[in-house]
Design a protein around this motif. Structure first.
Motif, PDB file in Angstrom:
ATOM      1  N   ALA A  42       0.837  -1.208   0.000  1.00 52.32           N
ATOM      2  CA  ALA A  42       0.000   0.000   0.000  1.00 52.32           C
ATOM      3  C   ALA A  42       0.875   1.262   0.000  1.00 52.32           C
ATOM      4  O   ALA A  42       0.557   2.259  -0.659  1.00 52.32           O
ATOM      5  N   ILE A  43       2.002   1.206   0.713  1.00 51.42           N
ATOM      6  CA  ILE A  43       2.915   2.365   0.764  1.00 51.42           C
ATOM      7  C   ILE A  43       3.546   2.579  -0.621  1.00 51.42           C
ATOM      8  O   ILE A  43       3.623   3.705  -1.112  1.00 51.42           O
ATOM      9  N   ARG A  44       3.954   1.473  -1.265  1.00 61.34           N
ATOM     10  CA  ARG A  44       4.547   1.592  -2.616  1.00 61.34           C
ATOM     11  C   ARG A  44       3.542   2.204  -3.587  1.00 61.34           C
ATOM     12  O   ARG A  44       3.874   3.043  -4.406  1.00 61.34           O
ATOM     13  N   GLU A  45       2.278   1.772  -3.445  1.00 59.12           N
ATOM     14  CA  GLU A  45       1.238   2.267  -4.368  1.00 59.12           C
ATOM     15  C   GLU A  45       0.730   3.655  -3.993  1.00 59.12           C
ATOM     16  O   GLU A  45      -0.077   4.235  -4.698  1.00 59.12           O
ATOM     17  N   ARG A  46       1.150   4.138  -2.853  1.00 56.44           N
ATOM     18  CA  ARG A  46       0.690   5.435  -2.319  1.00 56.44           C
ATOM     19  C   ARG A  46      -0.837   5.506  -2.237  1.00 56.44           C
ATOM     20  O   ARG A  46      -1.457   6.509  -2.542  1.00 56.44           O
ATOM     21  N   SER A  47      -1.441   4.359  -1.863  1.00 60.11           N
ATOM     22  CA  SER A  47      -2.909   4.342  -1.703  1.00 60.11           C
ATOM     23  C   SER A  47      -3.258   5.070  -0.405  1.00 60.11           C
ATOM     24  O   SER A  47      -2.361   5.416   0.391  1.00 60.11           O
ATOM     25  N   LEU A  49      -4.542   3.859   2.252  1.00 59.20           N
ATOM     26  CA  LEU A  49      -4.023   3.062   3.364  1.00 59.20           C
ATOM     27  C   LEU A  49      -2.514   3.295   3.524  1.00 59.20           C
ATOM     28  O   LEU A  49      -2.009   3.460   4.638  1.00 59.20           O
ATOM     29  N   GLY A  50      -1.810   3.317   2.393  1.00 57.49           N
ATOM     30  CA  GLY A  50      -0.363   3.507   2.411  1.00 57.49           C
ATOM     31  C   GLY A  50       0.030   4.842   3.022  1.00 57.49           C
ATOM     32  O   GLY A  50       0.962   4.920   3.836  1.00 57.49           O
ATOM     33  N   VAL A  51      -0.691   5.873   2.664  1.00 59.27           N
ATOM     34  CA  VAL A  51      -0.387   7.212   3.184  1.00 59.27           C
ATOM     35  C   VAL A  51      -0.602   7.225   4.706  1.00 59.27           C
ATOM     36  O   VAL A  51       0.221   7.744   5.462  1.00 59.27           O
ATOM     37  N   LYS A  52      -1.706   6.567   5.149  1.00 63.09           N
ATOM     38  CA  LYS A  52      -2.009   6.514   6.586  1.00 63.09           C
ATOM     39  C   LYS A  52      -0.937   5.728   7.338  1.00 63.09           C
ATOM     40  O   LYS A  52      -0.538   6.080   8.439  1.00 63.09           O
ATOM     41  N   ALA A  53      -0.485   4.613   6.733  1.00 59.93           N
ATOM     42  CA  ALA A  53       0.393   3.670   7.445  1.00 59.93           C
ATOM     43  C   ALA A  53       1.850   4.111   7.468  1.00 59.93           C
ATOM     44  O   ALA A  53       2.589   3.778   8.392  1.00 59.93           O
ATOM     45  N   ARG A  54       2.255   4.857   6.466  1.00 57.73           N
ATOM     46  CA  ARG A  54       3.688   5.102   6.261  1.00 57.73           C
ATOM     47  C   ARG A  54       4.416   5.671   7.486  1.00 57.73           C
ATOM     48  O   ARG A  54       5.497   5.201   7.860  1.00 57.73           O
ATOM     49  N   LYS A  55       3.783   6.677   8.108  1.00 58.95           N
ATOM     50  CA  LYS A  55       4.495   7.335   9.217  1.00 58.95           C
ATOM     51  C   LYS A  55       4.739   6.376  10.388  1.00 58.95           C
ATOM     52  O   LYS A  55       5.712   6.536  11.117  1.00 58.95           O
TER      53      LYS A  55
END
Ligand code: AMP
Length: 194
Positions: A42-47, A49-55
């Motif tokens: 999800a982080i790779r795809e910048r979805s 969910l990815g934006v929320k999870a990254r930090k």
């Protein structure tokens, strides 16, 4: 297919959960449900969910329970009854996640999960992670940097060890010696899975 077995691999970072999850997938037809892998994708795809999870992922902290529980519930509802087994790798990481999993499985009419702790020494786990960081054939992860690993270990002790205690208190926990070759560990796991 009437019942899907849900196996949970528990153990500190570097205990071999990912490797054993992949073996259960390739050898037993289980679906390997790795929340860490789902989050990294999800982080790779910048979805969203990815934006929320990254930090959280970037600094070795846990992604909030609500986010993780809905992610897993969504996957489980499409898998239970359809596949022979699901192996949860990296989930549950907190007691509230473990309780939510029990509730989700009850709701799906699925039997109790089979939680297996892969027990390895701190030294062995650190060696595995160092090998991974050096890119020695294993997947390289940005959160395998020494300072982030330290944070992940601390989070494991504070948040995830109580999950092992919880499964022990309800009489479900199985313990497997996670040292030695992956093949040997896999054989030990299969004693509880087959
Ligand atoms: P893993 O690949 O299982 O080591 O997970 C890598 C990172 O993803 C963790 O350090 C957390 O930031 C996040 N993560 C994975 N699974 C969970 C979970 N069940 N609950 C909260 N955060 C998680």
């Amino acid at each position: 297919m009437s019942s899907t077995r849900v196996v949970i691999l528990l153990g500190r970072p570097g205990s071999g959960k990912g490797t054993q999850g992949q073996l259960l997938e390739s050898r037993r037809g289980y679906v390997h449900l790795s929340t860490g892998e789902l989050l990294r994708a999800a982080i790779r795809e910048r979805s969203e969910l990815g934006v929320k999870a990254r930090k959280f992922v970037d600094c070795g902290q846990l992604v909030p329970d609500g986010v993780i529980v809905s992610l897993v519930a969504e996957h489980l509802s499409s898998l239970v009854g359809e596949v022979p087994g699901v192996v949860c790798d990296g989930f549950p990481r907190t007691v509230p996640q473990a309780l939510a999993l029990t509730e989700a499985l009850n709701g799906l009419g699925s039997p109790a999960p089979v939680p297996i702790e892969l027990r390895v020494s701190n030294e062995r786990a650190a060696q595995r992670i160092e090998g991974r960081e050096a890119g020695s054939g294993l997947i390289t992860r940005s959160d395998d940097k020494p300072e982030i690993v330290q944070a992940r270990m601390a989070v494991y002790e504070a948040e995830t060890r109580p999950v092992i205690d919880y499964y022990e208190s309800v009489g479900l926990l199985r313990i497997v010696d996670g040292s030695g070759a992956p093949e040997d560990v896999f054989r030990r796991i299969c004693e509880f899975v087959d």
